[in-house]
Design a protein around this motif. Structure first.
Motif, PDB file in Angstrom:
ATOM      1  N   ALA A  31     -25.768  36.334   4.170  1.00  0.00           N
ATOM      2  CA  ALA A  31     -25.345  34.824   4.348  1.00  0.00           C
ATOM      3  C   ALA A  31     -26.773  33.820   4.370  1.00  0.00           C
ATOM      4  N   GLY A  32     -27.746  34.667   5.328  1.00  0.00           N
ATOM      5  CA  GLY A  32     -28.871  33.928   5.240  1.00  0.00           C
ATOM      6  C   GLY A  32     -29.556  33.370   3.837  1.00  0.00           C
ATOM      7  N   SER A  33     -29.451  34.606   3.148  1.00  0.00           N
ATOM      8  CA  SER A  33     -29.840  34.292   1.645  1.00  0.00           C
ATOM      9  C   SER A  33     -29.127  33.231   0.783  1.00  0.00           C
ATOM     10  N   ALA A  34     -27.812  33.097   1.020  1.00  0.00           N
ATOM     11  CA  ALA A  34     -27.036  32.204   0.249  1.00  0.00           C
ATOM     12  C   ALA A  34     -27.558  30.663   0.918  1.00  0.00           C
ATOM     13  N   LEU A  35     -27.673  30.446   2.401  1.00  0.00           N
ATOM     14  CA  LEU A  35     -27.939  29.349   2.768  1.00  0.00           C
ATOM     15  C   LEU A  35     -29.342  28.940   2.172  1.00  0.00           C
ATOM     16  N   VAL A  36     -30.371  29.690   2.178  1.00  0.00           N
ATOM     17  CA  VAL A  36     -31.548  29.449   1.627  1.00  0.00           C
ATOM     18  C   VAL A  36     -31.598  28.855   0.332  1.00  0.00           C
ATOM     19  N   THR A  37     -30.757  29.660  -0.705  1.00  0.00           N
ATOM     20  CA  THR A  37     -30.682  29.567  -1.961  1.00  0.00           C
ATOM     21  C   THR A  37     -29.979  27.997  -2.053  1.00  0.00           C
ATOM     22  N   ALA A  38     -28.861  27.664  -1.316  1.00  0.00           N
ATOM     23  CA  ALA A  38     -28.247  26.423  -1.222  1.00  0.00           C
ATOM     24  C   ALA A  38     -29.187  24.968  -1.007  1.00  0.00           C
ATOM     25  N   VAL A  39     -30.015  25.297   0.119  1.00  0.00           N
ATOM     26  CA  VAL A  39     -31.004  24.599   0.428  1.00  0.00           C
ATOM     27  C   VAL A  39     -31.836  24.198  -0.615  1.00  0.00           C
TER      28      VAL A  39
END
Length: 168
Positions: A31-39
């Motif tokens: 989830a953290g990786s997905a959030l960082v990628t989206a940002v």
């Protein structure tokens, strides 16, 4: 017989519960990786997100997006199916080991041991009383004794020196 003190929580292996820590850690990292990628995508693309077809009609864009969503949904479905199979296998092995442990403990010194002993005593008593078991014992003993005697018989014309030591 399972008494009121026994429960599935008391069976070895299930009393501690499954270990979810590695799974929660993996989900948090994902989830953290997905959030960082989206940002990162939003920053490099600009704050405003606009989807505009370049060189294609809106119908073609809609068809492409729906196809991409279908492929993504298929991949997610395959992943969930693999997790279900793995989870079933894990659940089955835990349940099997827990059942083996519970039954072996009951056989060692529990109610199951006394129940099996009473069933065996009852069955053997009934068979001895009817005479069927005694007749079977006699038949088998006669068979063993007669076969052993025939095997141990020394053929005519042989002396003690001709016969191996263990056969007399």
């Amino acid at each position: 017989m399972i008494t009121g003190n026994d429960s599935f929580g008391a069976i070895s292996g299930l009393s501690q519960g499954p270990n979810f820590k590695p799974m929660i850690k993996s989900l948090a990292i994902g989830a953290g990786s997905a959030l960082v990628t989206a940002v990162v995508i939003l920053v490099f693309q600009g704050v405003g997100f606009r989807l505009s077809p370049v060189g294609m009609s809106y119908a073609d864009l809609a068809a492409t997006l729906l196809s991409a969503a279908a492929v993504l949904l298929t991949i997610i479905g395959i992943f969930i199916a693999a997790l279900a199979i793995w989870g079933f296998a894990a659940f089955r092995s835990v349940a099997k080991s827990a059942a083996k442990g519970h039954v072996s403990a009951q056989i060692r010194n529990g109610d199951l041991r006394t129940h099996i002993e009473s069933l065996v005593k009852s069955y053997l008593g009934d068979e001895l009383a009817s005479g069927d078991l005694r007749l079977e014992f006699e038949r088998r003993l006669d068979e063993v004794i007669l076969q052993s005697a025939a095997r141990r018989a020394v053929p005519e014309g042989t002396t003690e020196n001709d016969v191996p030591v263990g056969d007399l």
